[in-house]
Design a protein around this motif. Structure first.
Motif: not given
Ligand code: URA
Length: 433
Positions: A55, A158, A182-183, A58-60, A161, A186
């Motif tokens: 997670t 982003t 993550s959405s 993915l966020t990064d 996203d 981010s």
């Protein structure tokens, strides 16, 4: 590396490597990975989850998929608020002007409707002239002049996203802790605010149906934000019934105006006071109780309402609609929905209220659907109210009369009547600091 193998791995409950996650995000953002493979992976993540490491990676990757805004010119006064999504949730339109009126800088990026939940951008676009797509320079210029701006994910912030959000909206792949973390995070990290307040919704109208899941989501986001140097607070708030009375874009803008004018003091007002107090507490480094006095003061002395007019005008919107909400175009058709029996409203399935809104035309069923800004519903009776047979439960609004039959059926299917009054639930369940 092949996308096929990444999907298969997640389908078989294996952990993805950092490189595989980076490959997916880069490939999907660049258009090399098609929607059907991205949606297959999202579904596998919904079903099989992700570890904390996956997670975080993915966020990064998503935060770095485009530009990162630098808000350092505003010092430590920048504050953002983000909701995990709800029905009738127009809090950004209210807490933004309150925080800006109290000296915080609100440079905020918001989203569109997602699944059965509404989106701040769709609501704001109900205000004639309001521009949600600004360049970085225009965005800073609005923030400099008005102290706040709310825009969409324009430019190159982003982009991963932006694409995934639209895809998840129509592929039933929203309600997943790693995909929501993550959405949201981010975007929040790329948007640059030093202080971030998260409104994690919990209940039938939220993506997190239980307090346990909502708390897991809240702690995961607070942890990621803190690790990236942001001051974080998350409130877990009730979404077992819609927030406020209006659900639908123009209808919700009008309700937000009434809260800022001091004319609405119900659940919506209370949740907004709680959120805005945490925003001001972070920005000013003061206890939330002291911040609350300032927040209530900004509503009562009219400064938050004046700030809304100034912000909307600076961002291209026609301020006359805020000063006189009767100017908003009236919906073409209205239908009263009345109670089929006597009794208490024991429960409302808020997700069904949200899908009623979508069926009326206020949300999207496919990625390219146009929104009907006049569509939605006005709720008269909520959980805990006693009704007699024939009492008005809500009024439905739409520009297309053919939508009423299914919408009414959906609305009524979400109401559970009971002989006794249901136990009241708190509006704010928990604050994660
Ligand atoms: N809000 C977001 O921005 N993303 C999600 O996935 C859910 C709510």
């Amino acid at each position: 590396m092949r996308m096929y193998d990444i999907i298969r791995k997640k389908r078989d409950k294996e952990e993805l490597t950092d490189e595989e996650i980076a490959f997916f995000i880069k490939g999907y953002t660049d258009g090399d990975i098609p929607d059907y493979q991205a949606s297959a992976l999202c579904m596998a993540i919904v079903l099989n989850g992700m570890s904390d490491r996956e997670t975080a990676v993915l966020t990064d990757c998503m935060a770095r998929s485009g530009d990162m805004l630098d808000l350092s010119r505003y010092g430590d006064k920048t504050v953002d608020k983000h909701s995990t999504g709800g029905v009738g949730d127009k809090t950004s339109l209210i807490v933004g002007p309150i925080a800006a009126a109290l000296g915080a800088t609100v440079a905020k990026m918001s989203g569109r409707a997602l699944g059965h939940t509404g989106g701040t951008l769709d609501k704001l676009e109900a205000i004639p002239g309001y521009v949600t797509g600004l360049t970085d320079e225009e965005f800073f210029s609005v923030v400099d002049r008005a102290g706040m701006a709310i825009i969409g994910q324009t430019g190159n912030l982003t982009p991963a996203d932006k694409k995934l959000y639209a895809l998840r909206d129509v592929t039933a792949t929203v309600d997943s802790i790693p995909l929501i973390v993550s959405s949201i995070m981010s975007k929040k990290l790329a948007a640059g605010s030093k202080n971030i307040v998260l409104d994690v919704k919990c209940g039938s109208g939220a993506f997190m149906k239980t307090l346990e899941d909502a708390e897991k989501l809240a702690r995961s986001m607070v942890e990621i934000g803190r690790r990236c140097g942001r001051n974080m607070t998350a409130l877990i708030t009730d979404m077992d019934k819609p927030l406020g009375k209006a659900v639908g874009n123009a209808l919700e803008v009008k309700e937000a105006i009434e809260v800022l004018r001091g004319n609405e003091k119900g659940d919506l007002y209370e949740v907004c006071v709680a959120l805005a107090s945490e925003m001001i507490a972070l920005v000013k480094g003061i206890p939330a109780k002291d911040a609350e006095k300032q927040v209530i003061g900004a509503i009562e002395d009219g400064s938050a309402y004046k700030k809304m007019i100034e912000w909307v005008k600076t961002q291209g919107g026609d301020p006359r609609y805020i000063e006189d909400p009767s100017l908003f175009p009236a919906p073409k058709y209205a239908k009263r929905v009345c109670s089929p029996r006597d009794g208490y409203i024991g429960r409302m399935d808020a997700e069904k209220v949200g899908t009623t809104e979508v069926l009326l035309g206020a949300g999207r069923i496919t990625k390219t659907d146009e929104i009907d800004h006049t569509a939605g519903l006005h709720i008269e009776k909520k959980t805990g109210d006693y009704v007699k047979k024939g009492d008005l439960l809500c009024t439905l609004y739409t520009g297309n009369e053919a939508r009423f039959a299914e919408a009414e059926k959906r609305y009524l299917s979400g109401i559970v009547f009971s002989e006794t009054a249901p136990a009241p639930v708190p509006l704010v369940y928990k604050i994660v600091r």
